[in-house]
Structures are given as C-alpha cells and as structure tokens.
Motif scaffolding. Structure first.
Motif, PDB file in Angstrom:
ATOM      1  N   ALA A 117      26.615   5.747  69.447  1.00 35.15           N
ATOM      2  CA  ALA A 117      26.168   7.046  69.941  1.00 35.15           C
ATOM      3  C   ALA A 117      24.996   7.152  70.560  1.00 35.15           C
ATOM      4  CB  ALA A 117      26.598   8.251  68.878  1.00 35.15           C
ATOM      5  N   GLN A 118      25.016   8.498  71.390  1.00 36.76           N
ATOM      6  CA  GLN A 118      23.701   8.665  71.810  1.00 36.76           C
ATOM      7  C   GLN A 118      22.501   9.400  70.851  1.00 36.76           C
ATOM      8  OE1 GLN A 118      24.665  10.842  75.575  1.00 36.76           O
ATOM      9  NE2 GLN A 118      25.476   8.571  76.439  1.00 36.76           N
ATOM     10  N   PHE A 119      23.238  10.355  70.368  1.00 36.40           N
ATOM     11  CA  PHE A 119      22.550  11.150  69.731  1.00 36.40           C
ATOM     12  C   PHE A 119      23.405  11.584  67.860  1.00 36.40           C
ATOM     13  CE2 PHE A 119      21.663  12.272  73.910  1.00 36.40           C
ATOM     14  CZ  PHE A 119      20.200  12.227  73.791  1.00 36.40           C
ATOM     15  N   GLN A 120      22.565  12.041  67.129  1.00 33.81           N
ATOM     16  CA  GLN A 120      23.304  12.228  65.866  1.00 33.81           C
ATOM     17  C   GLN A 120      22.495  13.301  65.200  1.00 33.81           C
ATOM     18  OE1 GLN A 120      22.117   8.347  64.221  1.00 33.81           O
ATOM     19  NE2 GLN A 120      21.383   9.478  62.419  1.00 33.81           N
ATOM     20  N   CYS A 121      23.508  13.906  64.279  1.00 35.21           N
ATOM     21  CA  CYS A 121      23.124  15.168  63.507  1.00 35.21           C
ATOM     22  C   CYS A 121      23.621  14.761  62.176  1.00 35.21           C
ATOM     23  CB  CYS A 121      23.804  16.350  63.912  1.00 35.21           C
ATOM     24  SG  CYS A 121      23.644  17.698  62.792  1.00 35.21           S
ATOM     25  N   ASN A 122      22.628  14.934  61.155  1.00 36.30           N
ATOM     26  CA  ASN A 122      22.888  14.425  59.890  1.00 36.30           C
ATOM     27  C   ASN A 122      22.946  15.565  58.940  1.00 36.30           C
ATOM     28  OD1 ASN A 122      22.674  11.969  60.750  1.00 36.30           O
ATOM     29  ND2 ASN A 122      20.776  11.527  59.793  1.00 36.30           N
ATOM     30  N   PHE A 164      26.303  25.274  63.939  1.00 31.18           N
ATOM     31  CA  PHE A 164      26.172  25.627  62.236  1.00 31.18           C
ATOM     32  C   PHE A 164      26.108  27.094  61.744  1.00 31.18           C
ATOM     33  CE2 PHE A 164      25.399  21.609  59.807  1.00 31.18           C
ATOM     34  CZ  PHE A 164      25.451  20.693  60.944  1.00 31.18           C
ATOM     35  N   GLU A 165      25.638  27.756  62.451  1.00 28.90           N
ATOM     36  CA  GLU A 165      25.235  29.083  62.234  1.00 28.90           C
ATOM     37  C   GLU A 165      26.874  29.937  62.181  1.00 28.90           C
ATOM     38  OE1 GLU A 165      21.286  31.477  63.212  1.00 28.90           O
ATOM     39  OE2 GLU A 165      22.781  31.259  64.937  1.00 28.90           O
ATOM     40  N   SER A 166      27.472  29.425  63.517  1.00 25.01           N
ATOM     41  CA  SER A 166      28.882  30.156  63.762  1.00 25.01           C
ATOM     42  C   SER A 166      29.678  29.760  62.532  1.00 25.01           C
ATOM     43  CB  SER A 166      29.443  29.591  64.780  1.00 25.01           C
ATOM     44  OG  SER A 166      28.574  29.759  65.908  1.00 25.01           O
ATOM     45  N   CYS A 167      29.485  28.494  61.922  1.00 26.52           N
ATOM     46  CA  CYS A 167      30.348  28.095  60.779  1.00 26.52           C
ATOM     47  C   CYS A 167      29.661  28.670  59.352  1.00 26.52           C
ATOM     48  CB  CYS A 167      30.351  26.705  60.458  1.00 26.52           C
ATOM     49  SG  CYS A 167      31.082  26.101  61.868  1.00 26.52           S
ATOM     50  N   ASP A 168      28.732  29.890  59.208  1.00 24.08           N
ATOM     51  CA  ASP A 168      28.007  30.243  58.421  1.00 24.08           C
ATOM     52  C   ASP A 168      27.247  29.347  57.626  1.00 24.08           C
ATOM     53  OD1 ASP A 168      28.953  32.973  58.515  1.00 24.08           O
ATOM     54  OD2 ASP A 168      30.770  32.426  57.473  1.00 24.08           O
ATOM     55  N   LEU A 169      26.470  28.321  58.189  1.00 22.50           N
ATOM     56  CA  LEU A 169      25.858  27.621  57.652  1.00 22.50           C
ATOM     57  C   LEU A 169      24.349  27.557  58.110  1.00 22.50           C
ATOM     58  CD1 LEU A 169      28.207  24.586  58.177  1.00 22.50           C
ATOM     59  CD2 LEU A 169      27.855  25.364  55.968  1.00 22.50           C
ATOM     60  N   SER A 170      23.345  27.238  57.549  1.00 24.83           N
ATOM     61  CA  SER A 170      21.966  27.238  57.893  1.00 24.83           C
ATOM     62  C   SER A 170      21.838  26.404  59.352  1.00 24.83           C
ATOM     63  CB  SER A 170      21.015  26.833  57.012  1.00 24.83           C
ATOM     64  OG  SER A 170      20.018  26.330  57.541  1.00 24.83           O
ATOM     65  N   ARG A 171      21.474  27.415  60.088  1.00 29.49           N
ATOM     66  CA  ARG A 171      20.847  26.753  61.517  1.00 29.49           C
ATOM     67  C   ARG A 171      20.113  25.498  61.570  1.00 29.49           C
ATOM     68  NH1 ARG A 171      21.121  29.427  66.415  1.00 29.49           N
ATOM     69  NH2 ARG A 171      20.252  28.143  68.039  1.00 29.49           N
ATOM     70  N   GLU A 172      19.177  25.325  60.596  1.00 28.85           N
ATOM     71  CA  GLU A 172      18.251  24.304  60.602  1.00 28.85           C
ATOM     72  C   GLU A 172      18.834  22.952  60.232  1.00 28.85           C
ATOM     73  OE1 GLU A 172      16.786  27.135  58.583  1.00 28.85           O
ATOM     74  OE2 GLU A 172      16.374  27.559  60.654  1.00 28.85           O
ATOM     75  N   MET A 173      20.021  23.065  59.732  1.00 30.29           N
ATOM     76  CA  MET A 173      20.722  21.746  59.419  1.00 30.29           C
ATOM     77  C   MET A 173      21.321  21.201  60.745  1.00 30.29           C
ATOM     78  SD  MET A 173      20.772  21.707  56.087  1.00 30.29           S
ATOM     79  CE  MET A 173      20.370  22.746  54.776  1.00 30.29           C
ATOM     80  N   GLY A 174      21.260  21.895  61.875  1.00 26.30           N
ATOM     81  CA  GLY A 174      21.789  21.518  63.188  1.00 26.30           C
ATOM     82  C   GLY A 174      21.088  20.629  63.788  1.00 26.30           C
ATOM     83  N   PHE A 175      19.896  20.066  63.118  1.00 25.53           N
ATOM     84  CA  PHE A 175      18.783  19.215  63.801  1.00 25.53           C
ATOM     85  C   PHE A 175      19.417  17.947  64.379  1.00 25.53           C
ATOM     86  CE2 PHE A 175      15.573  15.758  63.589  1.00 25.53           C
ATOM     87  CZ  PHE A 175      14.761  16.395  64.477  1.00 25.53           C
ATOM     88  N   VAL A 176      19.383  17.606  65.657  1.00 26.69           N
ATOM     89  CA  VAL A 176      19.790  16.706  66.303  1.00 26.69           C
ATOM     90  C   VAL A 176      18.861  15.577  66.901  1.00 26.69           C
ATOM     91  CG1 VAL A 176      20.850  15.703  68.650  1.00 26.69           C
ATOM     92  CG2 VAL A 176      21.599  17.659  67.327  1.00 26.69           C
ATOM     93  N   ARG A 177      18.678  14.564  66.623  1.00 28.38           N
ATOM     94  CA  ARG A 177      17.870  13.448  66.937  1.00 28.38           C
ATOM     95  C   ARG A 177      18.538  12.293  67.732  1.00 28.38           C
ATOM     96  NH1 ARG A 177      17.265   9.467  63.075  1.00 28.38           N
ATOM     97  NH2 ARG A 177      18.236   9.772  60.940  1.00 28.38           N
ATOM     98  N   VAL A 178      17.525  11.343  68.190  1.00 32.80           N
ATOM     99  CA  VAL A 178      18.278  10.280  68.980  1.00 32.80           C
ATOM    100  C   VAL A 178      18.865   9.324  67.980  1.00 32.80           C
ATOM    101  CG1 VAL A 178      17.505   7.972  69.919  1.00 32.80           C
ATOM    102  CG2 VAL A 178      16.380  10.422  70.666  1.00 32.80           C
ATOM    103  N   ALA A 179      20.069   8.673  68.232  1.00 29.30           N
ATOM    104  CA  ALA A 179      20.705   7.852  67.377  1.00 29.30           C
ATOM    105  C   ALA A 179      20.135   6.637  66.857  1.00 29.30           C
ATOM    106  CB  ALA A 179      22.171   7.651  67.889  1.00 29.30           C
ATOM    107  N   ASP A 180      20.344   6.304  65.714  1.00 26.39           N
ATOM    108  CA  ASP A 180      19.593   5.030  65.074  1.00 26.39           C
ATOM    109  C   ASP A 180      20.435   3.841  65.607  1.00 26.39           C
ATOM    110  OD1 ASP A 180      18.006   6.322  63.478  1.00 26.39           O
ATOM    111  OD2 ASP A 180      19.348   6.715  61.721  1.00 26.39           O
ATOM    112  N   ARG A 181      21.678   4.160  65.734  1.00 24.02           N
ATOM    113  CA  ARG A 181      22.645   3.121  66.424  1.00 24.02           C
ATOM    114  C   ARG A 181      23.178   3.390  67.720  1.00 24.02           C
ATOM    115  NH1 ARG A 181      26.048   0.373  62.615  1.00 24.02           N
ATOM    116  NH2 ARG A 181      26.887  -0.569  64.386  1.00 24.02           N
TER     117      ARG A 181
END
Ligand code: ARG
Length: 601
Positions: free
Chosen positions: A37-42, A16-33
């Motif tokens: 997938a195994q993990f997701q980032c929203n 995210f940072e490399s795309c000039d976006l805020s680093r915090e937005m890259g939060f990854v968690r275990v997928a709801d479904r």
C-alpha cells in the motif's frame, strides 16, 4: 500548506471520531511495505484496546466510513487491524500541483520562535581539527533545517578562548620575547619597545597573521608538553591565565590580538566549508556574568563551598550511577568549562529568549552537558519549558578504526582535510571527464562543490551518534550513496530541463499520473515526512536517505518512460513538471545539508 500525510491524517482522524474513537488514533504515515500500500494507519489496535472492542471490527467500521470518501482508491484491512490505504491518481496529482506552487514544498511552518544552536567550539590558538568538522557540518545543517521549518535561528560559534591554553600561549610569547636568542620560531610577534616590564598597552605588535597562525601551530604542542613536565612553566601559564582574565593590559591585549588573528583563520576555514554562524562569541564573553551568577546560586542555596571549591550538586534520587557535582570554581579559584557553559545559558536567556538551545558537540562530552543542564534546570536559569539538548555525535575514524590522523600520525587539521578532499575531487572529475571543457574558474568552482558535497554527505548520512570511517576514495566517487553522485543526478535533470526550455520554478497546472509516474510522484509527496524526521530528531541522515532514494527513483522513471520524446504534449508537460519538482526537491534537501548544486558539470 499541509503535507499529504497530514491531510490523510485529518480525513482518517475524522473517521475515527465518527466511530466514537479518539481522533489521534487516525494517524496516517507512509507505508512500511510500498508493495502492499501507499499509506497505513495502525491506530485501530490501540483504539480497540481503549474501547474494549475487537481491533478488526474497529478497523472495519473506520473503513466503512471512509468508503464514501473520494480520496481513496484502496482501503484494506490487514493482519490484526492495520488499515492500508492508496489514494487516487487525481488526488495525488491535485496535491502535487499544490506542493509545486508552495515554496516550502508542503512542509508546514512552525511558530517563529528563536532557537540557539551551538556548533563551533574551535579553540583559539589551537588548530581546528576533525572533531570541529563534525560539529560544524551537523550543526550548520540543523540550523538550515530549523530555519526552513520556520524558526528564527542563531548559530553561535562559542569559541574556546578563555581557558588555560590561552595562558600557556601568552606566557610563552612573553618568555620568548624576553630572550631574543630564544626566538627562532617567533617571527610574528616582536616587542615594539625594549623596556619590557613597563606597563604599556601596545607592548607587542603582530606583523602578519599567516606567520602567527603557523607559529601557534608549532608552538602550542611544545608549550603544552612543557607545561606538563615543568611545574614552574605551568605556574607561569596559570598566572598568565589569571592575568588575562583580570584584564591586565599587557596580557589581555596580547590575548586579544591572538584571538582576533585566530578568528580570521577560523572564519576562512568555515567559509571554505560553507558553514555559517550568526554569533561570533566565545567563553570569554560571559566572564563578567560569572561572579553574580555564582553569588546568586549560593544565595539561593543551589551552590555551596566544598573543600575550598564551589560546586552545584546535581545528583538525583533515581540516578543509577554516581553523578558528580558541577564545579563552578576550583580550589585555586579558576573557573571551569561548566561554569562558562552555565553562564552562557544565563546570557542566551537574557539576550535572545530562545525556546531551545541545541549543542552539537562530541558525544564524549555528554556527562558535562548533563551536569550543566541539571544545574540550569534546578536553579531555574533555564525554565522548565525551555528545551536544552545535547545533540552528540560519534567519532570520525580512519581506515584503522582509530580517530582520523594525518599520514605522519598527527591530528588532521581541518584545512588540510579540505585540501585533500579538493585534490581528490579534481582527480575524480578528470577520470569521469566531468567539466572537461569548462573554463578554469568554473572547473574549480565545480571541484569545490564536489569536494564539499563528498565530505558533508559522508558525514551526515550516518546516524549522528555512530562513529564512521572517513574513506576519501569511496566518498568522492560519482557512484553509490555519495554526495558527488547526487550532485551529478541533480545536474543531469537541470540539463534535461534546459534542453526542453522548461523553467525549474514554473508551477505545474496539471499533472497526469500513469503507472510509470506514480512511484516518483508518491516519493515527491514524502519530502515533508523525511524533513520532519530530520527536524524532530536532529537527524539530517533522514534527508540524506530521502535524497538518495529520490535520485534512484528518478533514474528508474527516466529509463522507463519518454520525456523529451513524448508525443502527447499534455503528458510531456506533466513529466517535465515532475522532473522540475524532482530537481527542486533534491536541491532543497541537499541545501538543507549544506550542499550546493552547480548549474552544470
Ligand atoms: N571548545 C570545546 C572543545 O574543543 C567545544 C565547545 C562546545 N560547546 C560548548 N558550548 N561547550 O572541546
């Protein structure tokens, strides 16, 4: 070490940072479904909003950046801009080898700050009841969870040992021992001299504690009723309360004796439950702190006289409802429950300098804690950076939906409840032919562990605030989402490893992940996520859910692949390592709930 979601968050955050976006937005968690997938980032949606861009384009830029990373076997954009992620089996295996070598199973340690947990609250001379059971079970689990996270934890029993109920009991003893004909139930306490009325420090002696506890359980309800009906007796009890609090020797020594004996009984109850405290303090311990505290609060304008009482107004401008003041002294000069709780914060800040004080007390006392906390905050007794939390809980009900009672309709005593659980556990074990050929001692040890697992798991698996129905038949079953089921599954894995001569604590040096192993492996990496959810929300039920899911996933794994009979030695050893990690994780999760697993059953 870092958990898998923390590691992935680092990687995706950098993207995210490399795309000039805020680093915090890259939060990854275990997928709801997990089917998708195994993990997701929203984070792409929020990041796009902030950057005034199209969310799918943002997600695409992040995914393009991540394509060069060897971590992922799948990167997909779904819906408005969800990023779905799978990791490669090599990445998963390497992470698990690291977690297997970590004694905290991948949970990141916090700063070792001090935390005080208040989860006792039994009242001297009154029997402990099921409300105290919930406080003990939830609070002791939270203490274990916080200690595992790395906090320095102090569990305080905070006994109710200073209120009018003590005055009632003491005045009743004195009244009865004054009149020898009127002492049918008083076997434990006899005057040592006949010159009653003389000031003498050891005026009474208590002969044996079991009698004292029995006496008290008979006597308390009688005295309490009598004081309601009879003004004279009530006045006598209040007078005795003041005399105890002023430490007049006859009253104070009698109070102390009753308190000491009661503590023995309480300790035995908590011991049976495998619930532990570091501090055996009570309301009485802060008595001397109250006058200087009140003077100080008055001087600084936080406390004031109001119609003969002393109060701290705590209402705020934005309160929707009427918010009553905290009363420090009643008109008759008596101190209140809130006064001792406030003074206890003074004491805890002075002696332990905690960063958090957590109160595990019935939800119905919420207003009380809100008043105390507000007074503590306003006055600076608790500085703004100190967390004060009332972790309230709901009621344990019987099948009729009303608070759990004995068959005779009385309040269920804690020790009777434990005895009932034990009896049921023995019957269940008999039925299921568990521990059949064990020695009597080992069998009893297993039965005790089954009973405790049943009672604690039934309580902890609910959302803390919810009421729940205590159904002894269901919660002692070896099937379904119960403590006994989980013990049984953990013990089965232990015996499998014993058969293979595989040491549970052995560190895995290589893991092979095939289709059959992957779901179990992934679930094992999620232990830190379940742990954090329990820690951050004071909610042990997340660990209950996790342990149950793990047991079920293990069953699937066990029935879908070869373990002991696997011919490929490398695969066999990898699978045994997964079994060992499963039982270690399960035993850790159960241990955090205060449940211990027998070696065999
Ligand atoms: N003794 C109280 C009761 O039985 C509970 C005390 C809870 N702890 C506290 N710090 N107020 O209701």
């Amino acid at each position: 070490m870092k958990s898998i979601t923390e590691k992935l968050t680092d990687i995706v955050g950098t993207a995210f940072e490399s795309c000039d976006l805020s680093r915090e937005m890259g939060f990854v968690r275990v997928a709801d479904r997990p089917d998708l997938a195994q993990f997701q980032c929203n984070g792409a949606m929020a990041a796009a909003k902030a950057a005034k861009k199209n969310p799918r384009e943002v997600a695409q830029a992040v995914v393009d950046y991540l394509k060069n990373d060897k971590t992922f076997s799948k990167l997909e954009i779904a819906g408005p801009g969800f990023i779905n992620l799978n990791v490669t089996d090599e990445y998963l295996a390497a992470h698990m080898v690291e977690a297997a070598g970590d004694d905290h199973l991948g949970v990141t340690a916090v700063k070792p700050d001090t935390v005080v947990l208040d989860y006792g609250g039994p009242n001297i001379a009154k029997p402990m009841h099921v409300g105290h059971l919930r406080a003990a079970i939830i609070g002791d689990s939270l203490r274990r969870i916080m200690a595992f996270a790395g906090y320095k934890t102090l569990g305080d029993v905070h006994m109710g040992d200073w209120g009018t109920h003590m005055g009632m009991i003491v005045s009743e003893y004195i009244r009865r021992s004054n009149n020898a004909n009127n002492t049918p139930t008083i076997t434990a306490l006899v005057p040592v001299t006949s010159n009653w009325g003389q000031s003498q420090s050891s005026f009474f002696t208590i002969q044996s504690s079991p009698n004292l506890m029995d006496d008290l359980s008979v006597m308390y309800p009688l005295v309490s009723a009598a004081c309601k009906e009879d003004e004279e007796r009530k006045a006598e009890a209040l007078d005795a309360t003041v005399k105890i609090q002023n430490k007049e020797p006859q009253y104070y020594n009698l109070w102390k004796k009753i308190r000491d004996e009661s503590i023995i009984g309480m300790k035995a109850n908590y011991e049976l439950l495998d619930v532990h405290f570091n501090l055996w303090k009570g309301e009485s311990d802060v008595h001397d702190l109250i006058p200087p505290m009140v003077d100080d609060l008055k001087m600084r304008g936080f406390a004031m006289e109001d119609d003969g009482a002393v109060i701290v107004p705590v209402k705020k401008n934005d309160d929707k409802k009427e918010f009553p003041p905290l009363i420090l002294y009643k008109r008759d000069g008596a101190v209140m429950y809130g006064t001792t709780d406030l003074a206890t914060i003074v004491e805890r800040m002075r002696d332990y300098k905690p960063v958090k004080i957590i109160y595990v007390v019935d939800q119905r006392q919420h207003l009380h804690f809100e008043q105390v906390f507000r007074a503590a905050r306003l006055s600076g007794i608790a500085p703004a950076d100190i967390e004060l939390t009332h972790a309230g809980f709901g009621t344990m009900n019987g099948a009729d939906g009303k608070p759990f009672k004995t068959r005779a309709g009385g309040v269920m005593r804690l020790e009777d409840l434990i005895a009932m659980g034990l009896e049921k556990a023995r019957a269940r074990m008999e039925e299921a032919e568990i521990a059949k050929d064990f020695s009597a001692t080992e069998k009893e040890d297993v039965a005790h562990k089954v009973a405790i697992a049943a009672i604690k798991f039934a309580d902890l698996q609910n959302q803390r605030h919810a009421d729940y129905v205590f159904d002894l038949d269901r919660l002692t079953s070896f099937e379904g989402k119960t403590g006994p089921y989980l013990l049984y599954q953990a013990v089965r894995i232990k015996s499998l490893l014993r058969k293979a001569d595989y040491l549970i604590g052995k560190t895995a040096n290589q893991l092979i992940i095939q289709d059959e192993d992957r779901p179990l492996a992934l679930l094992l990496t999620q232990f830190p996520d379940a742990f954090d959810a329990a820690l951050n929300n004071y909610a042990p039920h997340h660990l209950c859910d996790y342990a149950y899911k793990l047991a079920q996933e293990f069953s699937r794994f066990y029935s879908s692949c070869h373990i002991l009979s696997e011919e490929n030695e490398a695969l066999k050893s990898s699978r045994l390592a997964l079994c060992a990690l499963t039982v270690r994780t399960m035993e850790t999760a159960l241990g955090l709930l205060g449940i211990s697993v027998p070696e065999r059953m």
